[in-house]
Design a protein around this motif. Structure first.
Motif, PDB file in Angstrom:
ATOM      1  N   ARG A 341      29.099  39.482  48.881  1.00 34.46           N
ATOM      2  CA  ARG A 341      28.712  39.052  48.041  1.00 34.46           C
ATOM      3  C   ARG A 341      28.169  40.360  46.721  1.00 34.46           C
ATOM      4  N   ASN A 342      27.167  40.859  48.162  1.00 31.68           N
ATOM      5  CA  ASN A 342      26.781  42.387  46.950  1.00 31.68           C
ATOM      6  C   ASN A 342      27.108  43.394  46.977  1.00 31.68           C
ATOM      7  N   ILE A 343      28.606  43.625  47.545  1.00 28.59           N
ATOM      8  CA  ILE A 343      29.452  44.251  46.800  1.00 28.59           C
ATOM      9  C   ILE A 343      30.099  44.343  45.450  1.00 28.59           C
ATOM     10  N   PRO A 344      30.397  43.505  45.077  1.00 30.31           N
ATOM     11  CA  PRO A 344      31.021  43.090  43.876  1.00 30.31           C
ATOM     12  C   PRO A 344      29.592  43.461  42.548  1.00 30.31           C
ATOM     13  N   LYS A 345      28.773  42.964  43.557  1.00 29.85           N
ATOM     14  CA  LYS A 345      27.107  42.456  41.853  1.00 29.85           C
ATOM     15  C   LYS A 345      27.232  44.245  41.815  1.00 29.85           C
ATOM     16  N   PHE A 346      27.285  44.905  43.056  1.00 27.82           N
ATOM     17  CA  PHE A 346      26.983  46.293  43.570  1.00 27.82           C
ATOM     18  C   PHE A 346      28.185  47.617  42.890  1.00 27.82           C
ATOM     19  N   MET A 347      28.696  46.960  42.513  1.00 29.88           N
ATOM     20  CA  MET A 347      30.045  47.415  41.744  1.00 29.88           C
ATOM     21  C   MET A 347      30.023  47.628  40.159  1.00 29.88           C
ATOM     22  N   PRO A 492      38.273  48.208  43.911  1.00 33.85           N
ATOM     23  CA  PRO A 492      38.374  47.533  42.278  1.00 33.85           C
ATOM     24  C   PRO A 492      36.900  46.633  42.303  1.00 33.85           C
ATOM     25  N   THR A 493      36.978  46.069  41.466  1.00 41.09           N
ATOM     26  CA  THR A 493      35.448  45.631  41.168  1.00 41.09           C
ATOM     27  C   THR A 493      36.112  43.432  41.383  1.00 41.09           C
ATOM     28  N   TYR A 494      35.396  42.949  42.697  1.00 41.31           N
ATOM     29  CA  TYR A 494      35.928  41.614  42.329  1.00 41.31           C
ATOM     30  C   TYR A 494      34.439  40.537  42.215  1.00 41.31           C
ATOM     31  N   PRO A 495      35.613  39.613  40.992  1.00 39.11           N
ATOM     32  CA  PRO A 495      34.909  38.578  41.054  1.00 39.11           C
ATOM     33  C   PRO A 495      33.775  37.800  41.954  1.00 39.11           C
ATOM     34  N   PRO A 496      32.108  37.482  41.463  1.00 38.54           N
ATOM     35  CA  PRO A 496      31.262  37.185  42.567  1.00 38.54           C
ATOM     36  C   PRO A 496      32.307  35.737  43.376  1.00 38.54           C
ATOM     37  N   THR A 497      32.077  34.985  44.679  1.00 36.11           N
ATOM     38  CA  THR A 497      32.676  33.675  44.803  1.00 36.11           C
ATOM     39  C   THR A 497      31.858  32.899  43.468  1.00 36.11           C
ATOM     40  N   GLU A 498      30.509  32.655  42.969  1.00 34.37           N
ATOM     41  CA  GLU A 498      30.327  31.861  42.119  1.00 34.37           C
ATOM     42  C   GLU A 498      30.356  32.321  40.690  1.00 34.37           C
ATOM     43  N   VAL A 499      32.171  31.871  40.561  1.00 32.22           N
ATOM     44  CA  VAL A 499      32.172  32.522  39.169  1.00 32.22           C
ATOM     45  C   VAL A 499      32.073  32.112  37.954  1.00 32.22           C
ATOM     46  N   GLY A 500      31.410  30.613  38.448  1.00 33.70           N
ATOM     47  CA  GLY A 500      30.922  30.232  36.767  1.00 33.70           C
ATOM     48  C   GLY A 500      32.233  29.559  35.258  1.00 33.70           C
ATOM     49  N   ILE A 501      31.774  30.995  34.854  1.00 29.86           N
ATOM     50  CA  ILE A 501      32.551  30.690  33.137  1.00 29.86           C
ATOM     51  C   ILE A 501      33.710  31.381  33.675  1.00 29.86           C
ATOM     52  N   TYR A 502      34.397  32.002  34.532  1.00 28.95           N
ATOM     53  CA  TYR A 502      35.620  32.211  35.041  1.00 28.95           C
ATOM     54  C   TYR A 502      36.311  31.387  36.173  1.00 28.95           C
ATOM     55  N   GLU A 503      36.681  30.199  35.515  1.00 28.57           N
ATOM     56  CA  GLU A 503      37.482  29.741  36.244  1.00 28.57           C
ATOM     57  C   GLU A 503      38.968  29.404  36.812  1.00 28.57           C
ATOM     58  N   VAL A 504      39.649  29.506  38.246  1.00 30.34           N
ATOM     59  CA  VAL A 504      40.524  29.829  38.445  1.00 30.34           C
ATOM     60  C   VAL A 504      41.578  28.705  38.680  1.00 30.34           C
ATOM     61  N   GLY A 505      40.723  27.224  38.506  1.00 35.43           N
ATOM     62  CA  GLY A 505      40.973  26.182  39.270  1.00 35.43           C
ATOM     63  C   GLY A 505      43.292  25.573  38.629  1.00 35.43           C
ATOM     64  N   GLU A 506      42.876  25.699  37.137  1.00 36.74           N
ATOM     65  CA  GLU A 506      44.211  26.028  36.756  1.00 36.74           C
ATOM     66  C   GLU A 506      45.620  26.687  37.249  1.00 36.74           C
ATOM     67  N   GLU A 507      44.731  27.491  37.606  1.00 35.16           N
ATOM     68  CA  GLU A 507      45.890  28.797  38.055  1.00 35.16           C
ATOM     69  C   GLU A 507      46.489  28.796  39.623  1.00 35.16           C
TER      70      GLU A 507
END
Length: 514
Positions: A341-347, A492-507
């Motif tokens: 998970r540090n990879i997207p945070k680093f990006m 590419p920059t990937y969102p962390p797994t702890e998405v928080g506000i960026y929910e994708v449940g509906e999708e």
């Protein structure tokens, strides 16, 4: 009841209790994370709004270069057009890289414009060519944003604000950096990580692809291929650099002619930039000695080059599979913590630091010479129209594109392991992780969510399924050949797994229904 049955029931009860405890802890951890993320977003959004208001007011009072020399209306248009186009440029890069290995027949009917862009860049070495031209577009747009929204070197006065606020947000370039990163870069990168097809399916995307290819075809940046040839010879991979058939004699002459022209233009641009710094004819902060300006210029190019090269090296070394940890040393161990998970945070932190350095470089090197009938003040005594060209910052952007980005990407692609084991690279990795942890650009998550809902993006799996689905449908993903010395696509920059506000449940429900 038999004793072993009793023991079995106790074992099941214990496991159920442990699972419940773990689930409760995980839920509490997610709640704490979401609460902290919400605080970061509110604070970041407050800083962003404050920065936007100050920059808009600065332009209104004609305190910036374009607003004073031309008109505030042009400064407003140039600023927001550059930020919007920069968002498109950043998003297209991730999309074209991510879609390269996916067969185009899967989305040719549903996303025609996306298909045209990907078909163009998948042809031969066009993706590498686009990435070269795209890098100049990013630098050029940042230089335009700096001229449109940054205060002139004679200082700025706004609403009787304290001097420390003016210096911290406006004169340092922090306000422009927050606007550019939060609006023009991170939201598109976040959305592109899972919505590549919808993002590129626009006419502006096609125009951006052609613009990037045209920049590369012009030959202004062919000097990077000269360095590429040197690195590949040292690596022993010269014969495998290209995905295209060998060039003919005429093509070779045209190719090397552009390299010679590019090297000459690069040398001239560097000379003009250094001459302007030595004569104090740039928008550099008052009070800074000229020799210090030159040292700072080269130091910032070194930092940006290392940051640009890290993602290239990580991409190359990660293809080594099980040897990734052992060969890449401390940098790999840092990035792979917390299950990667540090990879997207680093990006994200890397994007903040790179943008900040680019704005500093633009502030240091952009020339600000008053063009009069007398040409004595012009750099090298050139004609007035030539000095006006110098004042745009184009030559400084060209130098920074080559020596502050592409050169280091070529070097990192040829020697990824050695690059990642550099102690300075490891230190920059920790700095990027720290910048991301501060939450200074957390507003980008909210803006990414707004952009997603406004544009109606759907996850790529809705249209083409996942890798397993594509393989079952006889459309397996293609393997990308990694050749040291070739310009690798950026990660590419990937969102962390702890998405928080960026929910994708509906999708996810949409994916299941499809």
């Amino acid at each position: 009841q038999l004793p072993w049955c009793h023991n079995f029931e106790i074992s099941l009860s214990t496991k159920a209790l442990n699972c419940k405890t773990i689930t409760t802890k995980k839920r509490n951890t997610n709640m704490a994370f979401n609460f902290l993320l919400a605080i970061k977003i509110v604070l970041s959004l407050t800083l962003l709004i404050f920065s936007i208001v100050m920059v808009m007011a600065l332009i209104w009072h004609r305190e910036t270069k374009i607003s004073r020399e031309v008109h505030p209306a042009l400064a407003y248009v140039a600023l927001w057009f550059s930020i919007i186009w920069l968002s498109m440029v950043e998003g297209i890069q991730g999309s074209l890289v991510g879609l390269k290995t996916i067969q185009t027949d899967l989305y040719r009917q549903s996303h025609l414009l996306t298909y045209k862009s990907v078909a163009m860049t998948n042809k031969g070495d066009n993706l590498d060519r686009f990435l070269v031209g795209r890098q100049f577009l990013v630098l050029f747009l940042i230089f335009v944003i700096n001229m449109a929204g940054a205060p002139r070197d004679d200082g700025a006065k706004l609403w009787r604000l304290p001097e420390w606020i003016i210096k911290t947000f406006l004169e340092s370039g922090v306000a422009n950096m927050l606007m550019t990163t939060n609006i023009g870069q991170l939201p598109s990168q976040i959305n592109v990580s899972s919505h590549m097809l919808d993002f590129v399916n626009a006419c502006m995307s096609n125009l951006t692809v052609y613009a990037g290819l045209a920049m590369e075809y012009s030959g202004m940046f062919h000097a990077v291929y000269f360095f590429q040839q040197i690195f590949s010879c040292l690596k022993g991979t010269r014969s495998t650099l290209s995905r295209e058939p060998p060039r003919s004699l005429c093509q070779n002459l045209f190719f090397w002619a552009r390299i010679i022209m590019s090297l000459a233009l690069l040398g001239f641009s560097l000379a003009v930039t250094l001459k302007g710094l030595l004569q104090g004819k740039t928008t550099m902060w008052p009070g800074v000695r000229r020799w210090a300006s030159i040292l700072l210029f080269f130091f910032l190019m070194l930092i940006t080059g290392l940051l640009e090269g890290i993602q290239t090296a990580v991409y190359g070394v990660s293809k080594m599979g099980e040897t990734f940890n052992s060969c890449a040393g401390a940098t790999a161990n840092t990035l792979l913590k917390n299950e990667g998970r540090n990879i997207p945070k680093f990006m994200i932190g890397r994007q903040i630091l790179v943008t900040m350095c680019y704005f500093f470089i633009a502030k240091i090197t952009t020339q600000d010479v008053n063009v009069w009938d007398d040409r004595d003040d012009n750099v090298f005594g050139v004609r007035n129209w030539t000095q006006k060209l110098f004042n745009t910052g184009l030559l400084s952007a060209l130098v920074t594109t080559v020596f502050g980005s592409l050169f280091w990407q070529m070097l990192a692609s040829a020697f990824p392991v050695s690059f990642l084991t550099n102690p300075l690279v490891t230190a920059l990795t920790h700095i990027c992780l720290f910048l991301e942890a501060t939450g200074i650009c957390s507003a980008s998550w909210l803006l990414a969510w707004i952009q997603n809902k406004a544009a109606g993006f759907k996850r790529d799996e809705v249209y083409i399924g996942n890798a397993g689905d594509r393989a079952d449908r006889k459309y397996p993903d293609e393997d990308e050949e990694i050749v040291p010395g070739r310009l690798y696509p950026s990660v590419p920059t990937y969102p962390p797994t702890e998405v928080g506000i960026y929910e994708v449940g509906e999708e996810d429900d949409d994916i299941e229904s499809n």
